[in-house]
Scaffold this motif. Sequence first.
Motif, PDB file in Angstrom:
ATOM      1  N   LYS A  93      -5.083   0.476   7.273  1.00  0.00           N
ATOM      2  CA  LYS A  93      -4.233  -0.448   7.313  1.00  0.00           C
ATOM      3  C   LYS A  93      -4.598  -1.156   8.490  1.00  0.00           C
ATOM      4  CE  LYS A  93       0.627  -0.937   8.175  1.00  0.00           C
ATOM      5  NZ  LYS A  93       1.885  -0.430   8.877  1.00  0.00           N
ATOM      6  N   ARG A  94      -4.896  -0.628   9.521  1.00  0.00           N
ATOM      7  CA  ARG A  94      -5.039  -1.470  10.646  1.00  0.00           C
ATOM      8  C   ARG A  94      -6.106  -2.490  10.341  1.00  0.00           C
ATOM      9  NH1 ARG A  94      -2.787   1.235  15.429  1.00  0.00           N
ATOM     10  NH2 ARG A  94      -2.017   3.192  15.081  1.00  0.00           N
ATOM     11  N   TYR A  95      -7.272  -2.056   9.714  1.00  0.00           N
ATOM     12  CA  TYR A  95      -8.453  -2.913   9.363  1.00  0.00           C
ATOM     13  C   TYR A  95      -7.930  -4.143   8.660  1.00  0.00           C
ATOM     14  CZ  TYR A  95     -12.660  -5.216   8.620  1.00  0.00           C
ATOM     15  OH  TYR A  95     -13.471  -6.333   8.513  1.00  0.00           O
ATOM     16  N   LEU A  96      -7.093  -3.821   7.666  1.00  0.00           N
ATOM     17  CA  LEU A  96      -6.301  -4.827   6.553  1.00  0.00           C
ATOM     18  C   LEU A  96      -5.709  -5.895   7.501  1.00  0.00           C
ATOM     19  CD1 LEU A  96      -5.370  -2.790   3.474  1.00  0.00           C
ATOM     20  CD2 LEU A  96      -7.429  -4.594   3.780  1.00  0.00           C
ATOM     21  N   PHE A 147       1.371  -2.966  -7.698  1.00  0.00           N
ATOM     22  CA  PHE A 147       0.855  -3.396  -6.100  1.00  0.00           C
ATOM     23  C   PHE A 147      -0.548  -3.193  -5.995  1.00  0.00           C
ATOM     24  CE2 PHE A 147       2.903   1.070  -6.757  1.00  0.00           C
ATOM     25  CZ  PHE A 147       1.806   1.732  -6.012  1.00  0.00           C
ATOM     26  N   ASP A 148      -0.881  -3.317  -4.689  1.00  0.00           N
ATOM     27  CA  ASP A 148      -2.198  -3.493  -4.315  1.00  0.00           C
ATOM     28  C   ASP A 148      -2.957  -2.137  -4.413  1.00  0.00           C
ATOM     29  OD1 ASP A 148      -2.618  -6.431  -4.610  1.00  0.00           O
ATOM     30  OD2 ASP A 148      -1.454  -6.435  -2.743  1.00  0.00           O
ATOM     31  N   ILE A 149      -2.659  -1.404  -3.387  1.00  0.00           N
ATOM     32  CA  ILE A 149      -3.509  -0.197  -3.227  1.00  0.00           C
ATOM     33  C   ILE A 149      -2.717   1.032  -3.227  1.00  0.00           C
ATOM     34  CG2 ILE A 149      -4.773   0.990  -1.262  1.00  0.00           C
ATOM     35  CD1 ILE A 149      -5.267  -1.812  -0.189  1.00  0.00           C
ATOM     36  N   HIS A 150      -3.178   2.039  -3.629  1.00  0.00           N
ATOM     37  CA  HIS A 150      -2.558   3.521  -3.888  1.00  0.00           C
ATOM     38  C   HIS A 150      -3.585   4.442  -3.355  1.00  0.00           C
ATOM     39  CE1 HIS A 150      -0.449   7.059  -4.972  1.00  0.00           C
ATOM     40  NE2 HIS A 150       0.524   6.434  -5.591  1.00  0.00           N
ATOM     41  N   ALA A 151      -3.465   5.428  -2.242  1.00  0.00           N
ATOM     42  CA  ALA A 151      -4.412   6.149  -1.618  1.00  0.00           C
ATOM     43  C   ALA A 151      -3.727   7.505  -1.802  1.00  0.00           C
ATOM     44  CB  ALA A 151      -4.331   5.686  -0.339  1.00  0.00           C
ATOM     45  N   GLY A 152      -4.859   8.247  -1.601  1.00  0.00           N
ATOM     46  CA  GLY A 152      -4.399   9.820  -1.564  1.00  0.00           C
ATOM     47  C   GLY A 152      -5.543  10.561  -1.378  1.00  0.00           C
ATOM     48  N   MET A 197       0.755  -1.202  -0.162  1.00  0.00           N
ATOM     49  CA  MET A 197      -0.125  -0.104  -0.132  1.00  0.00           C
ATOM     50  C   MET A 197       0.854   1.232  -0.018  1.00  0.00           C
ATOM     51  SD  MET A 197      -2.934   0.938   2.737  1.00  0.00           S
ATOM     52  CE  MET A 197      -3.416   2.579   3.247  1.00  0.00           C
ATOM     53  N   TYR A 198       0.668   2.235  -0.943  1.00  0.00           N
ATOM     54  CA  TYR A 198       1.189   3.392  -1.142  1.00  0.00           C
ATOM     55  C   TYR A 198       0.282   4.272  -0.785  1.00  0.00           C
ATOM     56  CZ  TYR A 198       4.574   6.960  -2.628  1.00  0.00           C
ATOM     57  OH  TYR A 198       5.284   8.044  -3.102  1.00  0.00           O
ATOM     58  N   GLY A 255      -6.246 -10.042   8.849  1.00  0.00           N
ATOM     59  CA  GLY A 255      -5.457 -11.270   8.475  1.00  0.00           C
ATOM     60  C   GLY A 255      -4.346 -10.791   7.205  1.00  0.00           C
ATOM     61  N   TYR A 256      -4.559  -9.707   6.554  1.00  0.00           N
ATOM     62  CA  TYR A 256      -3.612  -9.331   5.845  1.00  0.00           C
ATOM     63  C   TYR A 256      -2.174  -8.664   6.179  1.00  0.00           C
ATOM     64  CZ  TYR A 256      -7.298  -9.501   2.357  1.00  0.00           C
ATOM     65  OH  TYR A 256      -8.498  -9.792   1.731  1.00  0.00           O
ATOM     66  N   LYS A 257      -1.164  -9.192   5.418  1.00  0.00           N
ATOM     67  CA  LYS A 257       0.208  -8.568   5.888  1.00  0.00           C
ATOM     68  C   LYS A 257       0.151  -7.386   5.170  1.00  0.00           C
ATOM     69  CE  LYS A 257       4.551 -10.361   6.284  1.00  0.00           C
ATOM     70  NZ  LYS A 257       5.485 -11.332   5.864  1.00  0.00           N
ATOM     71  N   VAL A 258       0.580  -6.229   5.782  1.00  0.00           N
ATOM     72  CA  VAL A 258       0.539  -4.871   5.052  1.00  0.00           C
ATOM     73  C   VAL A 258       1.817  -4.322   4.828  1.00  0.00           C
ATOM     74  CG1 VAL A 258      -0.590  -2.726   4.666  1.00  0.00           C
ATOM     75  CG2 VAL A 258      -1.987  -4.426   5.626  1.00  0.00           C
ATOM     76  N   LEU A 259       2.490  -4.044   3.686  1.00  0.00           N
ATOM     77  CA  LEU A 259       3.565  -3.333   3.804  1.00  0.00           C
ATOM     78  C   LEU A 259       3.229  -1.940   3.232  1.00  0.00           C
ATOM     79  CD1 LEU A 259       6.526  -2.651   3.576  1.00  0.00           C
ATOM     80  CD2 LEU A 259       6.712  -3.556   1.478  1.00  0.00           C
TER      81      LEU A 259
END
Length: 457
Positions: free
Chosen positions: A27-30, A201-206, A1-2, A34-38
């Motif tokens: 991020k905390r909910y993912l 990659f999976d998620i890009h946020a802004g 996630m970026y 059970g997801y591993k978040v980078l």
Amino acid sequence: MYSCGLTVNDYMHIGNARVYLVWDVVKRYLEYSGYKVLHVSNVTDIAVEDRIIREIKALGVSFQKFIEDFTRFYFEDRASLGIARANVHPLATQHVQQMIELIEKLVRMGFAYAAEDGVYYSISKFPAYGKLSGFDPKALKAGAGGRVSGEDYSKESAGDFSVWKSVKPDEPYWYSPWGKGRPGWHIECSAMSMLYLGDSFDIHAGGEDNIFPHHENEIAQSEAASGKPFVKYWLHTRHLFLNGRRMSKSLKNYLTVREAVPKYGAALIRFFIVSSHYRSQMDFNETDIRAAEPRLERFKEAVNLMHSLANEHIEASRDESQLTASLEAARKGFQDAMDDDFNTSLAITNLLEFIREVNRNIEPEKTISSGTASKIYSFLEATGGILLGDLFDREILVTVPDVVTRLVRTLLDERDKARQAGNYALSDSIRDRLIQAGSEVQDTKTGSLWRLKSKAR
Ligand SMILES: [Zn+2]
């Protein structure tokens, strides 16, 4: 996630805070799911505008000192709102080499070209340009569609955008194959996200104002260079208004995190902001934020009541299966809301409804077995930890040092003895003094319970 971080040339305002708060909850909910978040979030410590250069000159400090100070303020403000650090916070100034390499690749492949004042990306070379924002290059008015050197521009004035800017007097610069200059803001996010997360990659946020041109340009740069899809999911937080209007420094309609936290308290600000779904527009104003206060207080009361009951060793004195069933329904209600595009608004409503149900169920004695209280507490801790982040431990849960618990317990034992001996003057006096000291004392069938009064916390 970026997620796109702050341009560190000003204090974080409450609208920026909404964006960072939302991604913290996501991020905390993912992770809860059970997801591993980078999580990678950049720090834009390069972008320079004429206005900023004038400000720095007026302050009489060096560019470096100015940027270092605001970078520190940025991390302090994030922490003050209980926002976790990302796994990587790359500084743009430390990644200019990667940006130059990406620009070189784009030039080599024919997507970018050198001009007299820097290097530009040619949007006509990337047929998918506009797919995120719905922008249609063919719809540009006559005369538009030239080159734009600024970082922010509208769809009406769009055109080839700058990926490298030649140095202007008094600006900081780096050496490049195109002479002295600095990278553009859009290339920064493409280069750093791909460096840490790969081509795809999976998620890009802004924030919503990043959709065009910033994220559109990131897609154009990254997908042209890699030939692969850049991002699976784009998440954009809508604007936060202040008193019904857009935030603006010049119009004096502006509120920084540093001004807001002493005024309202970090937990209330965070709770209020996440009470609204990230894709709905929201207004920050005195009336609405004060209206959120009793809701937060109800949550806080429940957390501390369950925490103290869980630590009391109380046996079940009645059937508590209805309460356990409500707990399981509440867990599902929370997850269903969050699984539906992170609907924190509904999740909080469900959570408070569950608390109301618990309160109804445990009246009039205000007690349940420690086993059930402990299960409820774990649920409130998990959900509170997602919604309120680090503030859950810092501002919601009030932990009393063991020694205090033991001292109060001793007093309560003496009080019980006095009562059994019929010395009500002494037992009442002990109770009154405990209440004066800020605790609540409650007599139940199984003995007396105590906890700190919410106002004393
Ligand atoms: Zn960005």
